[in-house]
Design a protein around this motif. Structure first.
Motif, PDB file in Angstrom:
ATOM      1  N   ALA A 181      10.959   6.472  -6.302  1.00  0.00           N
ATOM      2  CA  ALA A 181      11.452   5.417  -7.182  1.00  0.00           C
ATOM      3  C   ALA A 181      12.175   6.024  -8.372  1.00  0.00           C
ATOM      4  O   ALA A 181      11.655   6.927  -9.031  1.00  0.00           O
ATOM      5  CB  ALA A 181      10.298   4.536  -7.674  1.00  0.00           C
ATOM      6  N   VAL A 182      13.401   5.558  -8.614  1.00  0.00           N
ATOM      7  CA  VAL A 182      14.183   6.019  -9.765  1.00  0.00           C
ATOM      8  C   VAL A 182      14.572   4.809 -10.617  1.00  0.00           C
ATOM      9  O   VAL A 182      14.592   3.673 -10.146  1.00  0.00           O
ATOM     10  CB  VAL A 182      15.437   6.798  -9.309  1.00  0.00           C
ATOM     11  N   ASP A 216      13.749   4.061 -19.231  1.00  0.00           N
ATOM     12  CA  ASP A 216      13.861   3.530 -17.871  1.00  0.00           C
ATOM     13  C   ASP A 216      12.729   4.038 -16.984  1.00  0.00           C
ATOM     14  O   ASP A 216      12.074   3.256 -16.288  1.00  0.00           O
ATOM     15  CB  ASP A 216      15.205   3.904 -17.250  1.00  0.00           C
ATOM     16  N   SER A 217      12.508   5.348 -16.974  1.00  0.00           N
ATOM     17  CA  SER A 217      11.495   5.916 -16.086  1.00  0.00           C
ATOM     18  C   SER A 217      10.079   5.580 -16.559  1.00  0.00           C
ATOM     19  O   SER A 217       9.180   5.382 -15.734  1.00  0.00           O
ATOM     20  CB  SER A 217      11.674   7.433 -15.964  1.00  0.00           C
ATOM     21  N   VAL A 218       9.879   5.506 -17.867  1.00  0.00           N
ATOM     22  CA  VAL A 218       8.568   5.126 -18.394  1.00  0.00           C
ATOM     23  C   VAL A 218       8.231   3.692 -17.978  1.00  0.00           C
ATOM     24  O   VAL A 218       7.134   3.400 -17.486  1.00  0.00           O
ATOM     25  CB  VAL A 218       8.529   5.267 -19.930  1.00  0.00           C
ATOM     26  N   PHE A 219       9.195   2.803 -18.151  1.00  0.00           N
ATOM     27  CA  PHE A 219       8.983   1.409 -17.757  1.00  0.00           C
ATOM     28  C   PHE A 219       8.762   1.303 -16.249  1.00  0.00           C
ATOM     29  O   PHE A 219       7.919   0.531 -15.780  1.00  0.00           O
ATOM     30  CB  PHE A 219      10.185   0.555 -18.170  1.00  0.00           C
ATOM     31  N   LEU A 220       9.504   2.081 -15.478  1.00  0.00           N
ATOM     32  CA  LEU A 220       9.361   2.060 -14.025  1.00  0.00           C
ATOM     33  C   LEU A 220       7.943   2.443 -13.617  1.00  0.00           C
ATOM     34  O   LEU A 220       7.320   1.768 -12.786  1.00  0.00           O
ATOM     35  CB  LEU A 220      10.368   3.031 -13.397  1.00  0.00           C
ATOM     36  N   ASP A 269       0.809  -1.225   0.000  1.00  0.00           N
ATOM     37  CA  ASP A 269       0.000   0.000   0.000  1.00  0.00           C
ATOM     38  C   ASP A 269       0.840   1.272   0.000  1.00  0.00           C
ATOM     39  O   ASP A 269       0.297   2.372   0.146  1.00  0.00           O
ATOM     40  CB  ASP A 269      -0.931   0.003   1.222  1.00  0.00           C
ATOM     41  N   ASP A 270       2.163   1.130  -0.150  1.00  0.00           N
ATOM     42  CA  ASP A 270       3.032   2.304  -0.140  1.00  0.00           C
ATOM     43  C   ASP A 270       2.775   3.195  -1.349  1.00  0.00           C
ATOM     44  O   ASP A 270       2.818   2.728  -2.494  1.00  0.00           O
ATOM     45  CB  ASP A 270       4.505   1.880  -0.135  1.00  0.00           C
ATOM     46  N   LYS A 271       2.548   4.463  -1.102  1.00  0.00           N
ATOM     47  CA  LYS A 271       2.421   5.423  -2.190  1.00  0.00           C
ATOM     48  C   LYS A 271       3.818   5.810  -2.645  1.00  0.00           C
ATOM     49  O   LYS A 271       4.678   6.121  -1.829  1.00  0.00           O
ATOM     50  CB  LYS A 271       1.647   6.650  -1.715  1.00  0.00           C
ATOM     51  N   VAL A 272       4.040   5.784  -3.956  1.00  0.00           N
ATOM     52  CA  VAL A 272       5.387   5.966  -4.503  1.00  0.00           C
ATOM     53  C   VAL A 272       5.427   7.187  -5.416  1.00  0.00           C
ATOM     54  O   VAL A 272       4.555   7.372  -6.262  1.00  0.00           O
ATOM     55  CB  VAL A 272       5.827   4.721  -5.304  1.00  0.00           C
ATOM     56  N   LEU A 273       6.458   8.000  -5.238  1.00  0.00           N
ATOM     57  CA  LEU A 273       6.717   9.098  -6.168  1.00  0.00           C
ATOM     58  C   LEU A 273       7.711   8.587  -7.208  1.00  0.00           C
ATOM     59  O   LEU A 273       8.810   8.147  -6.863  1.00  0.00           O
ATOM     60  CB  LEU A 273       7.307  10.300  -5.442  1.00  0.00           C
ATOM     61  N   VAL A 274       7.329   8.628  -8.471  1.00  0.00           N
ATOM     62  CA  VAL A 274       8.181   8.121  -9.550  1.00  0.00           C
ATOM     63  C   VAL A 274       8.826   9.299 -10.270  1.00  0.00           C
ATOM     64  O   VAL A 274       8.136  10.195 -10.759  1.00  0.00           O
ATOM     65  CB  VAL A 274       7.370   7.286 -10.560  1.00  0.00           C
ATOM     66  N   ALA A 275      10.161   9.292 -10.319  1.00  0.00           N
ATOM     67  CA  ALA A 275      10.895  10.316 -11.067  1.00  0.00           C
ATOM     68  C   ALA A 275      10.761   9.989 -12.548  1.00  0.00           C
ATOM     69  O   ALA A 275      11.327   9.008 -13.032  1.00  0.00           O
ATOM     70  CB  ALA A 275      12.353  10.330 -10.644  1.00  0.00           C
ATOM     71  N   LEU A 276      10.011  10.794 -13.269  1.00  0.00           N
ATOM     72  CA  LEU A 276       9.654  10.491 -14.656  1.00  0.00           C
ATOM     73  C   LEU A 276      10.287  11.489 -15.616  1.00  0.00           C
ATOM     74  O   LEU A 276       9.849  12.633 -15.739  1.00  0.00           O
ATOM     75  CB  LEU A 276       8.126  10.505 -14.800  1.00  0.00           C
ATOM     76  N   SER A 277      11.329  11.048 -16.320  1.00  0.00           N
ATOM     77  CA  SER A 277      11.987  11.921 -17.299  1.00  0.00           C
ATOM     78  C   SER A 277      11.359  11.787 -18.678  1.00  0.00           C
ATOM     79  O   SER A 277      11.436  12.705 -19.489  1.00  0.00           O
ATOM     80  CB  SER A 277      13.474  11.563 -17.384  1.00  0.00           C
TER      81      SER A 277
END
Length: 333
Positions: free
Chosen positions: A123-124, A33-37, A21-29
């Motif tokens: 998340a990176v 890599d970031s799109v897949f993440l 249930d952890d809310k995650v901030l995704v670094a999206l460039s």
């Protein structure tokens, strides 16, 4: 669900990177890599918020990247936060490289955003190839064992934010293959295709050469880092034991027993672990071990030395029996 996504899911569980249930901030460039993440974490069921930084360093390309991530998050139903930075002005004001300035700006922003959004982790998108490049880059620049242990799957950064790297278990090729299978596009940072940066030289020249010698070169380097991490556990346990035995704090003064230090399996390593966090450099530590430049035959007559960081300055007294180090001023004094 694609097998690569399952692999990432298992890695997250094995490494204890996130709870369900952890809310995650995704670094999206906007890069692969970031799109897949982002897509992977979303498909694995983690609540995600995305953040994009426009550093305005690549003209039209920077605007293209921002438009791309806005469209992607709109299609995926992911909340997106976008911020702009005058990176060049920031770097000049603080006399930093553009790379360091961009890093500081984005992590300061991410930290504030995580608090505002109630995110448990940032998340990176670092993956196996990034890890291998880091190993090689640190090796040629000269490093200790820690520098050869690679990128950690989880760490807490200078801003106090928990940073997770769920993609360290897969390669760049696996990421691109999976995105293609999903019919998902991404954008490419043109600066990654030039050889101006040291990391790019390793990525474009060194790693392909190593793969021509052994196709499993990246996997083997990552396995070597796993082995070194196990060695590091032994090293840290021994250093902790030795530091407790030969050093103690008396207020703000560190007192090191030279006889007990000499009895340690690696006195220079113990001294490094004690003094490097205070700002002592390699030469200063080596000189203290040999008492070079200090009055080792007299307990009085300390010497004030300037440190590279943290403490700023320290007063050092060396006798035959002990080394005494007292803080004079902090690094910003």
């Amino acid at each position: 669900m694609h097998q690569t996504i399952h692999t990432v899911g298992r890695f997250i569980e094995q490494q204890g990177l996130l709870q369900k249930d952890d809310k995650v901030l995704v670094a999206l460039s906007g890069g692969a890599d970031s799109v897949f993440l982002l897509l992977t974490l979303k498909r694995l069921g983690y609540p995600c918020v995305a953040a994009h930084c426009n550093f305005h360093l690549r003209g039209v390309e920077s605007l293209r990247d921002e438009d791309f991530v806005r469209d992607l998050c709109g299609k995926e139903g992911v909340e997106l936060h976008v911020t702009d930075f005058d990176t060049t002005a920031y770097a000049q004001e603080r006399r930093q490289s553009i790379e360091l300035a961009a890093r500081n700006l984005r992590y300061e922003y991410f930290g504030k955003l995580m608090q505002a959004e109630g995110c448990k982790a940032l998340a990176v998108g670092h993956h196996k190839d990034d890890n291998a490049e880091t190993f090689l880059l640190n090796a040629v620049r000269k490093t200790g064992v820690r520098g050869l242990c690679g990128i950690k799957p989880l760490n807490v950064n200078e801003q106090g934010s928990t940073v997770v790297r769920p993609l360290l278990c897969i390669s760049r090729k696996e990421i691109e293959d999976c995105l293609q299978a999903m019919g998902q596009t991404w954008v490419t940072d043109s600066t990654n295709l030039t050889e101006e940066a040291s990391r790019n030289k390793i990525r474009l020249n060194v790693v392909p050469t190593l793969k021509s010698i052994n196709v499993s070169a990246v996997d083997n380097l990552c396995d070597t880092m796993k082995n070194l991490n196990e060695v590091m556990r032994i090293y840290e346990a021994e250093m902790e034991r030795c530091m407790k035995r030969c050093a103690k704090w008396e207020g703000e003064t560190l007192v090191i027993d030279r006889t007990k230090l000499a009895a340690c399996v690696s006195p220079i390593s113990v001294l490094h672990e004690l003094l490097n966090p205070l700002g002592f450099n390699e030469t200063q530590i080596q000189n203290l071990l040999t008492a070079k430049g200090y009055r080792a035959n007299r307990p009085k007559g300390g010497k004030e030395i300037r440190l590279s960081r943290n403490w700023g300055r320290a007063m050092v007294e060396v006798s035959w029996k002990q080394i005494k180090i007292e803080k004079v001023a902090s690094g910003n004094a």
